[in-house]
Design a protein around this motif. Structure first.
Motif, mmCIF file in Angstrom:
data_model
loop_
_atom_site.group_PDB
_atom_site.id
_atom_site.type_symbol
_atom_site.label_atom_id
_atom_site.label_comp_id
_atom_site.label_asym_id
_atom_site.label_seq_id
_atom_site.Cartn_x
_atom_site.Cartn_y
_atom_site.Cartn_z
ATOM 1 N N ALA A 36 -6.558 18.420 -1.832
ATOM 2 C CA ALA A 36 -5.992 17.262 -1.134
ATOM 3 C C ALA A 36 -7.077 16.220 -0.957
ATOM 4 C CB ALA A 36 -5.433 17.694 0.222
ATOM 5 N N TYR A 37 -6.771 14.976 -1.288
ATOM 6 C CA TYR A 37 -7.806 13.940 -1.327
ATOM 7 C C TYR A 37 -7.476 12.757 -0.411
ATOM 8 C CZ TYR A 37 -10.603 10.048 -3.175
ATOM 9 O OH TYR A 37 -11.422 8.955 -3.292
ATOM 10 N N VAL A 38 -8.437 12.358 0.397
ATOM 11 C CA VAL A 38 -8.360 11.160 1.237
ATOM 12 C C VAL A 38 -9.446 10.199 0.773
ATOM 13 C CG1 VAL A 38 -8.559 10.263 3.596
ATOM 14 C CG2 VAL A 38 -7.568 12.544 3.210
ATOM 15 N N PHE A 39 -9.030 8.972 0.428
ATOM 16 C CA PHE A 39 -10.031 7.965 0.038
ATOM 17 C C PHE A 39 -10.687 7.383 1.278
ATOM 18 C CE2 PHE A 39 -11.328 3.576 -0.919
ATOM 19 C CZ PHE A 39 -12.124 3.793 -2.036
ATOM 20 N N LYS A 40 -12.012 7.194 1.243
ATOM 21 C CA LYS A 40 -12.693 6.552 2.374
ATOM 22 C C LYS A 40 -13.542 5.392 1.881
ATOM 23 C CE LYS A 40 -16.247 6.332 4.123
ATOM 24 N NZ LYS A 40 -17.496 5.457 4.063
ATOM 25 N N ALA A 41 -13.574 4.350 2.684
ATOM 26 C CA ALA A 41 -14.566 3.285 2.487
ATOM 27 C C ALA A 41 -14.636 2.509 3.788
ATOM 28 C CB ALA A 41 -14.191 2.370 1.331
ATOM 29 N N GLY A 62 -11.186 -6.376 3.476
ATOM 30 C CA GLY A 62 -11.490 -4.963 3.274
ATOM 31 C C GLY A 62 -10.273 -4.083 3.490
ATOM 32 N N LEU A 63 -9.571 -4.327 4.577
ATOM 33 C CA LEU A 63 -8.399 -3.493 4.877
ATOM 34 C C LEU A 63 -7.312 -3.681 3.826
ATOM 35 C CD1 LEU A 63 -8.396 -3.908 8.756
ATOM 36 C CD2 LEU A 63 -8.757 -1.778 7.492
ATOM 37 N N GLU A 64 -7.195 -4.895 3.309
ATOM 38 C CA GLU A 64 -6.191 -5.114 2.258
ATOM 39 C C GLU A 64 -6.546 -4.354 0.985
ATOM 40 O OE1 GLU A 64 -5.764 -9.330 2.043
ATOM 41 O OE2 GLU A 64 -4.419 -9.396 3.782
ATOM 42 N N ILE A 65 -7.823 -4.307 0.679
ATOM 43 C CA ILE A 65 -8.244 -3.516 -0.489
ATOM 44 C C ILE A 65 -7.890 -2.049 -0.290
ATOM 45 C CG2 ILE A 65 -10.298 -2.657 -1.715
ATOM 46 C CD1 ILE A 65 -11.525 -5.491 -1.311
ATOM 47 N N LEU A 66 -8.140 -1.536 0.926
ATOM 48 C CA LEU A 66 -7.822 -0.130 1.221
ATOM 49 C C LEU A 66 -6.316 0.127 1.117
ATOM 50 C CD1 LEU A 66 -10.206 0.558 4.229
ATOM 51 C CD2 LEU A 66 -10.396 1.443 1.895
ATOM 52 N N ALA A 67 -5.523 -0.801 1.675
ATOM 53 C CA ALA A 67 -4.065 -0.626 1.641
ATOM 54 C C ALA A 67 -3.552 -0.662 0.207
ATOM 55 C CB ALA A 67 -3.391 -1.700 2.494
ATOM 56 N N GLY A 68 -4.175 -1.478 -0.607
ATOM 57 C CA GLY A 68 -3.773 -1.544 -2.009
ATOM 58 C C GLY A 68 -4.038 -0.231 -2.736
ATOM 59 N N ILE A 69 -5.186 0.345 -2.443
ATOM 60 C CA ILE A 69 -5.524 1.635 -3.057
ATOM 61 C C ILE A 69 -4.544 2.702 -2.602
ATOM 62 C CG2 ILE A 69 -7.245 3.495 -2.951
ATOM 63 C CD1 ILE A 69 -9.380 1.229 -3.062
ATOM 64 N N ARG A 70 -4.278 2.699 -1.324
ATOM 65 C CA ARG A 70 -3.338 3.666 -0.751
ATOM 66 C C ARG A 70 -1.978 3.585 -1.450
ATOM 67 N NH1 ARG A 70 -0.963 2.234 5.136
ATOM 68 N NH2 ARG A 70 -0.700 4.322 6.035
ATOM 69 N N GLN A 71 -1.528 2.342 -1.661
ATOM 70 C CA GLN A 71 -0.213 2.158 -2.265
ATOM 71 C C GLN A 71 -0.225 2.506 -3.754
ATOM 72 O OE1 GLN A 71 1.557 -1.572 -1.304
ATOM 73 N NE2 GLN A 71 3.170 -1.395 -2.844
ATOM 74 N N PHE A 73 -2.430 4.253 -5.592
ATOM 75 C CA PHE A 73 -2.849 5.605 -6.005
ATOM 76 C C PHE A 73 -2.105 6.698 -5.235
ATOM 77 C CE2 PHE A 73 -6.402 2.897 -7.233
ATOM 78 C CZ PHE A 73 -6.639 3.308 -8.530
ATOM 79 N N GLY A 74 -1.434 6.306 -4.141
ATOM 80 C CA GLY A 74 -0.622 7.276 -3.426
ATOM 81 C C GLY A 74 -1.386 8.329 -2.650
ATOM 82 N N MET A 75 -2.548 7.972 -2.132
ATOM 83 C CA MET A 75 -3.333 8.933 -1.348
ATOM 84 C C MET A 75 -3.551 8.347 0.052
ATOM 85 S SD MET A 75 -6.989 7.743 -2.920
ATOM 86 C CE MET A 75 -6.454 8.132 -4.530
ATOM 87 N N PRO A 76 -3.777 9.202 1.042
ATOM 88 C CA PRO A 76 -4.136 8.680 2.365
ATOM 89 C C PRO A 76 -5.514 8.015 2.318
ATOM 90 C CG PRO A 76 -3.819 11.089 2.419
ATOM 91 C CD PRO A 76 -3.733 10.669 0.996
ATOM 92 N N VAL A 77 -5.718 7.109 3.258
ATOM 93 C CA VAL A 77 -6.961 6.336 3.273
ATOM 94 C C VAL A 77 -7.591 6.414 4.665
ATOM 95 C CG1 VAL A 77 -7.828 3.968 3.161
ATOM 96 C CG2 VAL A 77 -6.267 4.799 1.399
ATOM 97 N N LEU A 78 -8.917 6.505 4.691
ATOM 98 C CA LEU A 78 -9.683 6.566 5.952
ATOM 99 C C LEU A 78 -10.668 5.414 6.018
ATOM 100 C CD1 LEU A 78 -11.548 9.600 7.513
ATOM 101 C CD2 LEU A 78 -12.847 7.600 6.757
#
Lengths: 260, 260, 260, 260
Positions: A36-41, A62-71, A73-78
């Motif tokens: 199980a993978y959570v992206f962090k930045a 920054g938060l928009e970049i994270l939300a884009g990755i979340r959407q 790639f379909g992984m949770p983001v931290l």
């Protein structure tokens, strides 16, 4: 227990393309290994050693970049938060809010993070004994939020050096009943050790990660970068992206050996 | 150099009357001894060990109490700030803003404090080597503010214990050219040592203060209380008000001996 | 209490002439200042960082040099012992036997030293808490010998660094009822810090000595050398002979200030 | 590399029958698991916290008990030496001489042990950085003896506490080219922590041993006892004999996982 999860990504959001490169690569690795993978930045590095150091893209971008990755790639983001005011904003974009180690006693921040209802990863302060984390957990739990992770990332040992006391992993697990995360890259930091930056001993990241797997841990936190030596933050501690898959396979093998 | 100044008051603003009792008493002592005196009290204790502990009167009421003392007793006043947003507000009421030790790497807080133009007392983090304070000073200086004090209050030593490295006083003085403050009461803290509160070894406050006077220091920071054991915060470390005059006389005698 | 005494001399007996030069110089200084003086030198350095380092003249020649100084200059003499078998021999030549810090838990050595009936100076191990010294004292007292001094010389702080916890001076005094010695030169050692030798921060010897005088101590232990940088052992920590008188005068002034 | 070996036995030779019970039990376990086994026991505990504590049977009787075990059970035997004079004697009875951690800088002891030609296990001092062990190894190598093991057993962390820095295992291996031993029972010691005895946290022995297996180590050192709480020395840290087999199986599984 469940097999370990992975929280991984670059230290700071250097650029959207770098984040996506890392997210894609780590996602593929984790899917292949069943992790199980959570992206962090971090959207902001609020406590760099030097005020002149790169801090990131700022909260909104920054938060928009994270939300884009979340959407995409379909992984949770931290991501980590540094002020109470940021919690609500960040909670709109990410799945897990992280409390930085230096701020792990700041009641308002812990409460504001807890009140978002998001999962919270609290890093144990470099100045804390393992059982001190209980007070941080209670501050969050007082908001009614019980989705809490606690994270080991080393304790101050003399000047400009951290050391990991691996007894802390079972101690924190027993005392809090929270999942325990081991941050293998910050644990090899030499805070302030380069004068105007923190140094580190990246070569020992695999050793400490293996030790944590053998002791028993619920998740690993690893900062990774395709070219750590060119990174804009924590260059001395991040793991090269290319060596991640091999390390994770070893950690899985250790976990299986211990759980036999 | 000049004779040492004193920064003293209760840990937290328990009540206006208590603050005034302490301010009056310490002022009289300092006038009799010829010591420049700055009153200190915290309007908020943002990092108590336990979330259930008393935190103070809140910013507005607390700052008004401080401003009243400043006006009625005619002495400068110091308080600590925990978030960038508080700096401008607090600067309207007090003369010196203090950066708490746990927050001494938070760039935004250092910058927001510096931008007020007020004098800043930066406490050295429990996780910092003496020379690491240089980076905190530079972050403030980048705002054009050069009225900076640096403060020793102990460094992490194992679990739940602080230790004072007295070499840090000359090291910080030389490296920053700032006046150096010695916080004798927090230096005997046992952080988290009581489980849900910090303990301390109050009986050694005079010993460490004497040591600092002999090494050489520009100001002392002392938390005092008429009845420390009844205090709502830091009961284990505050100095009884009744013993302040005697201690200051000894510190003056040591300072004279060293400067002969 | 009595004014402080001084235990001083070179680290190791480099030569008879050097020892006599130092003994004569320090004696004259102490007589002028009214300080009781004990000459110290090691006849063997049994725990040098590197096996290739200079160790001294050997027991017999070294002890004879010490006995000659004692006779010709009329002062008591101290030396350190490293094995039980050496105690009886050394006791025939000197007045005080010293237990090195690394050996402060070796029961046979403590007992053999105690059985000589000579005064014993026990250095607190770099791995000991202040109250741990009580066990060393009791081991000696079990021999019927109650002429015991206890000595602070720093405690391990991270790697290759010592730190002095000045609370230890009153703690050891209260717990043991023995006179307390402060070793200001070994306290600034960086053990093993030069790879094949111990480094040190000689520039802080006066600061730490002043701190000890202000805290309160019964004797100072100082290694001195006419040209420390040319010394065959502990070059990084010894005090230049030429600066001893000035330091002692300051320490006396501090002691008077504290005892007023 | 080869699979790990085991050095195990009681802390001190309480009695011949106890030693034989342990030797037989551990031998059977190791044979079943295919682990090379070295029996260890101390014939003298020369550095007990308190002088009143049990020290053992004395050299001659103790060494004869060890030699009897070596002959009857057919395994190599290890014991520790505390004075240069004991090395030659002990070498007539045992296969490996061990240098205690407190004595790891005592040149004469290292040299006398080296000169016996026996294998030497040097414990890293609680006051040493990992690379400091190089100097101890060089002192032994200067005798022409290159059969040297280096052993991690924790480093001083504040007062009355040890901590294990697992980076030390690869650091010592690389710097010395010697096999590295991990002493999992002394690593959980709280030196002097019980006032007149050392305490410990026996419950974490398996965690630290697993961590070492995952980092990579050539041998484990474990003190075992059928009833640790009744042991005459180190009761707080010894592993119950009944739990040894299970732990070793886990350590083997981890080792295989890492070496895949």
């Amino acid at each position: 227990g469940l097999p370990f999860a992975l929280i991984a990504g670059p230290c700071v959001i250097e650029s959207e393309s770098l984040c996506r490169e890392i997210a894609q690569s780590v996602k593929a690795t984790c899917e292949a290994l069943g992790i199980a993978y959570v992206f962090k930045a971090s959207f902001d590095k609020a406590n760099r050693t030097s005020g002149a150091a790169f801090r990131g893209q700022g909260p909104v971008k920054g938060l928009e970049i994270l939300a884009g990755i979340r959407q995409d790639f379909g992984m949770p983001v931290l991501t980590d938060v540094h002020e109470p005011d940021h919690c609500k904003l960040a909670a709109e974009y990410v799945d897990i809010l992280q409390i930085p180690a230096f701020l792990s006693r700041q009641t308002d921040l812990l409460v504001a993070a807890g009140e978002t209802g998001k999962a919270i990863n609290v890093k144990k302060g470099q100045f804390m004994a393992p059982l001190d984390i209980v007070n941080a957990v209670k501050k969050i739990e007082a908001t009614g939020n019980e989705r809490i992770l606690v994270c080991e990332r080393g304790v101050s040992f003399g000047y400009n050096t951290l050391i990991v006391d691996f007894r802390s992993l079972p101690q924190m697990a027993t005392a809090t009943n929270c999942p325990v995360v081991f941050d293998a890259t910050h644990s090899v930091q030499q805070p302030g050790g380069l004068g105007t930056a923190s140094g580190g001993t990246r070569e020992f990241v695999p050793h400490l990660a293996r030790a944590a797997a053998a002791v028993g841990v619920d998740a690993f936190f690893l900062e990774v970068h395709p070219e750590p030596e060119k990174a804009l933050s924590d260059a001395a501690t991040m793991l090269p992206l290319a060596s991640l898959a091999g390390l994770l396979e070893t950690l899985q093998a250790i976990e299986r050996a211990v759980k036999q």
